[in-house]
Scaffold this motif. Structure first.
Motif, PDB file in Angstrom:
ATOM      1  N   PHE A 165       0.833  -1.207   0.000  1.00  0.00           N
ATOM      2  CA  PHE A 165       0.000   0.000   0.000  1.00  0.00           C
ATOM      3  C   PHE A 165       0.868   1.257   0.000  1.00  0.00           C
ATOM      4  N   GLN A 166       1.949   1.239   0.787  1.00  0.00           N
ATOM      5  CA  GLN A 166       2.833   2.412   0.879  1.00  0.00           C
ATOM      6  C   GLN A 166       3.599   2.644  -0.419  1.00  0.00           C
ATOM      7  N   CYS A 167       3.739   1.604  -1.247  1.00  0.00           N
ATOM      8  CA  CYS A 167       4.469   1.737  -2.516  1.00  0.00           C
ATOM      9  C   CYS A 167       3.566   2.195  -3.668  1.00  0.00           C
ATOM     10  N   LEU A 168       2.267   2.287  -3.412  1.00  0.00           N
ATOM     11  CA  LEU A 168       1.314   2.619  -4.476  1.00  0.00           C
ATOM     12  C   LEU A 168       0.807   4.050  -4.325  1.00  0.00           C
ATOM     13  N   PRO A 169       0.352   4.670  -5.432  1.00  0.00           N
ATOM     14  CA  PRO A 169      -0.175   6.038  -5.335  1.00  0.00           C
ATOM     15  C   PRO A 169      -1.463   6.069  -4.516  1.00  0.00           C
ATOM     16  N   GLU A 170      -1.742   7.226  -3.923  1.00  0.00           N
ATOM     17  CA  GLU A 170      -2.965   7.379  -3.132  1.00  0.00           C
ATOM     18  C   GLU A 170      -4.211   7.121  -3.975  1.00  0.00           C
ATOM     19  N   ASP A 171      -4.153   7.476  -5.239  1.00  0.00           N
ATOM     20  CA  ASP A 171      -5.303   7.304  -6.133  1.00  0.00           C
ATOM     21  C   ASP A 171      -5.377   5.842  -6.603  1.00  0.00           C
ATOM     22  N   ARG A 172      -6.333   5.105  -6.061  1.00  0.00           N
ATOM     23  CA  ARG A 172      -6.448   3.677  -6.359  1.00  0.00           C
ATOM     24  C   ARG A 172      -6.715   3.389  -7.836  1.00  0.00           C
ATOM     25  N   SER A 173      -7.320   4.343  -8.535  1.00  0.00           N
ATOM     26  CA  SER A 173      -7.644   4.087  -9.937  1.00  0.00           C
ATOM     27  C   SER A 173      -6.378   3.910 -10.780  1.00  0.00           C
ATOM     28  N   GLN A 174      -5.232   4.320 -10.241  1.00  0.00           N
ATOM     29  CA  GLN A 174      -3.964   4.176 -10.983  1.00  0.00           C
ATOM     30  C   GLN A 174      -3.269   2.831 -10.728  1.00  0.00           C
ATOM     31  N   TRP A 175      -3.774   2.075  -9.756  1.00  0.00           N
ATOM     32  CA  TRP A 175      -3.047   0.864  -9.360  1.00  0.00           C
ATOM     33  C   TRP A 175      -2.898  -0.136 -10.496  1.00  0.00           C
ATOM     34  N   ALA A 176      -4.025  -0.466 -11.145  1.00  0.00           N
ATOM     35  CA  ALA A 176      -4.019  -1.548 -12.142  1.00  0.00           C
ATOM     36  C   ALA A 176      -3.026  -1.278 -13.269  1.00  0.00           C
ATOM     37  N   SER A 177      -2.941  -0.011 -13.688  1.00  0.00           N
ATOM     38  CA  SER A 177      -2.073   0.299 -14.827  1.00  0.00           C
ATOM     39  C   SER A 177      -0.591   0.293 -14.441  1.00  0.00           C
ATOM     40  N   ARG A 178      -0.298   0.338 -13.149  1.00  0.00           N
ATOM     41  CA  ARG A 178       1.112   0.380 -12.722  1.00  0.00           C
ATOM     42  C   ARG A 178       1.686  -0.986 -12.400  1.00  0.00           C
ATOM     43  N   ILE A 179       0.844  -1.857 -11.808  1.00  0.00           N
ATOM     44  CA  ILE A 179       1.373  -3.089 -11.222  1.00  0.00           C
ATOM     45  C   ILE A 179       1.522  -4.185 -12.263  1.00  0.00           C
ATOM     46  N   ASP A 180       2.738  -4.719 -12.388  1.00  0.00           N
ATOM     47  CA  ASP A 180       2.901  -5.962 -13.136  1.00  0.00           C
ATOM     48  C   ASP A 180       2.586  -7.127 -12.201  1.00  0.00           C
ATOM     49  N   HIS A 181       3.302  -7.175 -11.072  1.00  0.00           N
ATOM     50  CA  HIS A 181       2.974  -8.145 -10.016  1.00  0.00           C
ATOM     51  C   HIS A 181       3.529  -7.643  -8.692  1.00  0.00           C
ATOM     52  N   ILE A 182       3.140  -8.299  -7.623  1.00  0.00           N
ATOM     53  CA  ILE A 182       3.687  -7.945  -6.315  1.00  0.00           C
ATOM     54  C   ILE A 182       4.460  -9.136  -5.759  1.00  0.00           C
ATOM     55  N   VAL A 183       5.390  -8.840  -4.862  1.00  0.00           N
ATOM     56  CA  VAL A 183       6.172  -9.887  -4.199  1.00  0.00           C
ATOM     57  C   VAL A 183       5.989  -9.734  -2.693  1.00  0.00           C
ATOM     58  N   LEU A 184       5.319 -10.713  -2.082  1.00  0.00           N
ATOM     59  CA  LEU A 184       5.190 -10.724  -0.631  1.00  0.00           C
ATOM     60  C   LEU A 184       6.424 -11.416  -0.064  1.00  0.00           C
ATOM     61  N   THR A 185       7.076 -10.793   0.916  1.00  0.00           N
ATOM     62  CA  THR A 185       8.229 -11.449   1.528  1.00  0.00           C
ATOM     63  C   THR A 185       7.769 -12.248   2.748  1.00  0.00           C
ATOM     64  N   ALA A 186       8.469 -13.342   2.996  1.00  0.00           N
ATOM     65  CA  ALA A 186       8.179 -14.201   4.146  1.00  0.00           C
ATOM     66  C   ALA A 186       9.489 -14.494   4.857  1.00  0.00           C
ATOM     67  N   SER A 187       9.475 -14.478   6.186  1.00  0.00           N
ATOM     68  CA  SER A 187      10.726 -14.735   6.915  1.00  0.00           C
ATOM     69  C   SER A 187      11.148 -16.191   6.787  1.00  0.00           C
ATOM     70  N   GLY A 188      10.180 -17.078   6.534  1.00  0.00           N
ATOM     71  CA  GLY A 188      10.484 -18.503   6.549  1.00  0.00           C
ATOM     72  C   GLY A 188      10.266 -19.117   7.911  1.00  0.00           C
ATOM     73  N   GLY A 189      10.036 -18.259   8.927  1.00  0.00           N
ATOM     74  CA  GLY A 189       9.700 -18.763  10.259  1.00  0.00           C
ATOM     75  C   GLY A 189      10.822 -19.566  10.890  1.00  0.00           C
ATOM     76  N   PRO A 190      10.521 -20.292  11.970  1.00  0.00           N
ATOM     77  CA  PRO A 190      11.570 -20.992  12.719  1.00  0.00           C
ATOM     78  C   PRO A 190      12.108 -22.251  12.031  1.00  0.00           C
ATOM     79  N   PHE A 191      11.427 -22.757  10.984  1.00  0.00           N
ATOM     80  CA  PHE A 191      11.845 -24.048  10.394  1.00  0.00           C
ATOM     81  C   PHE A 191      12.379 -23.912   8.972  1.00  0.00           C
ATOM     82  N   ARG A 192      12.810 -22.699   8.632  1.00  0.00           N
ATOM     83  CA  ARG A 192      13.240 -22.427   7.264  1.00  0.00           C
ATOM     84  C   ARG A 192      14.369 -23.358   6.812  1.00  0.00           C
ATOM     85  N   THR A 193      15.271 -23.701   7.730  1.00  0.00           N
ATOM     86  CA  THR A 193      16.440 -24.490   7.322  1.00  0.00           C
ATOM     87  C   THR A 193      16.378 -25.915   7.865  1.00  0.00           C
TER      88      THR A 193
END
Length: 401
Positions: A165-193
């Protein structure tokens, strides 16, 4: 004359005020007594902590689930000379969320119980700070319709969705034309390795020992199974109106980049910070401005490095279920969420193994997805939710046998 433009204080209701999000919200509010006042607080079990919060913040309303808790709370507040009105039950939560004297609602109740107050706040056109995943995972299109129809301002509080949300413009109508895709990051939690084959023997305490974030037990287990990321994928689909293919997940163990937007022109916008929920909370409270959050500043010179790994489907099979639910018939996400709540409870009680959480979730989704008409209202959603819990409980009992 600057004082003539002074805004009245924002009146805030915090649903789930004794949980970690609620406590952090009060922490941010306490730093800005000129900007915010607490109008209502609610708690589920921790009535003593709620009483202490009422003594400090003197809200007009406090909500608890049961009459006995209400009686105890009224006595405690009367003895302290606090004139907070104590209300009881699920309906009271909805009334407070939609109350004309409330401007903003922090929705931090865990589980499907948070859905109806969120809907009430949305329909009443509130500034809705959404920390409750279920409103979007269970509510989906119905919830987003309520937000649009009520003219509510929806502000995501999950660190990942706040980052997008913080990376996108305040005007929601502009979102679709800007975004190719999003990447959600995950810590991997306590069992990552950890060797995936050894996960069957994990204990609840091991699963709740998160390396980066302080969270309640349910969401800590979800972080260990990556079901929290699965639920966040579903949330992101609704919040940002994306297709499932436009939502990717990457493991980022340091939890410094909280998520990224990849734009049509291949630019990547990311939001960074120390792992502290006070930052997205302060952003939600003050949007579109920014205020002091009380969080530690990011020290780039102390960062050893930022690393990324693929989200391994053998170690984290639950992630795939999000895409299965999104591609499935309406109501599939409701089924997945309900199954997961039952499975995690069973694991925390010591009834089923850690690895059985995924088996219960997958089994319930396979058995029920598409067995019902598309949900038309909250009643339909709760019916699907109840059916899924029943099926998940059966599968959990089989697994424990």
């Amino acid at each position: 004359m600057s004082h003539s433009t002074h805004h009245p204080r924002q009146r805030v209701a915090i649903l789930g005020s004794t949980g970690s999000i609620g406590v952090s919200t009060l922490d941010v509010i306490a730093r800005h007594p000129d900007r915010f006042e607490v109008t209502a607080l609610s708690a589920f079990r921790r009535t003593d902590e709620l009483a202490a919060q009422c003594r400090q913040f003197r809200p007009r309303f406090a909500v608890v689930p049961e009459q006995a808790q209400a009686a105890a709370l009224r006595d405690a507040l009367r003895d302290a000379g606090v004139r907070t009105e104590v209300l009881v039950g699920a309906r009271a939560l909805e009334e407070v969320a939609a109350h004309p004297d409330v401007d903003s609602v922090m929705a931090a109740i865990v589980g499907a119980a948070g859905l109806e107050p969120c809907m009430a706040a949305a329909r009443a056109g509130k500034r809705l700070l959404l920390a409750n995943k279920e409103a979007l995972v269970v509510g989906g299109a119905l919830f987003m319709d309520a937000v649009r129809e009520g003219g509510a301002t929806l502000l995501p509080i999950d660190s990942e969705h706040s980052a997008i949300f913080q990376c996108l413009p305040e005007d929601r109508s502009q979102w679709a034309s800007r975004i190719d895709h999003i990447v959600l990051t995950a810590s991997g939690g306590p069992f990552r390795t950890r060797d995936p084959l050894s996960l069957a023997d994990v204990t609840p305490d091991q699963a709740c020992a998160h390396p980066n974030w302080v969270m309640g037990r349910k969401i800590s287990v979800d972080s260990a199974t990556m079901m929290n990321k699965a639920l966040e994928v579903i949330e992101a689909r609704w919040l940002f109106d994306l297709t499932p293919q436009q939502i990717r997940v990457v493991i980022h163990p340091q939890s410094i980049i909280h998520s990224m937007v990849v734009c049509r022109d291949a630019s990547v916008l990311a939001q960074l910070g120390t792992p502290d929920m006070k930052v997205p909370i302060a952003y939600g409270l003050s949007f579109p401005q920014r205020i002091e959050a009380g969080a530690e500043r990011l020290d780039f010179l102390r960062l050893a490095g930022l690393t990324f790994e693929p989200a391994d489907t053998q170690r984290f099979p639950g992630l795939q279920l999000a895409y299965q639910a999104l591609e499935g018939p309406p109501g599939s996400s409701v089924v997945l969420n309900a199954a997961n709540e039952v499975a995690v409870e069973g694991f925390l009680r010591g009834d089923i193994r850690f690895t059985a959480i995924h088996e219960v979730n997958r089994g319930t989704l396979d058995a029920l997805a598409g067995r019902q008409a598309a949900p038309r209202d909250v009643g339909d959603l709760l019916e699907i939710d109840a059916r899924a819990r029943e099926m998940a409980s059966q599968l959990a009992r089989k697994s424990a046998a």
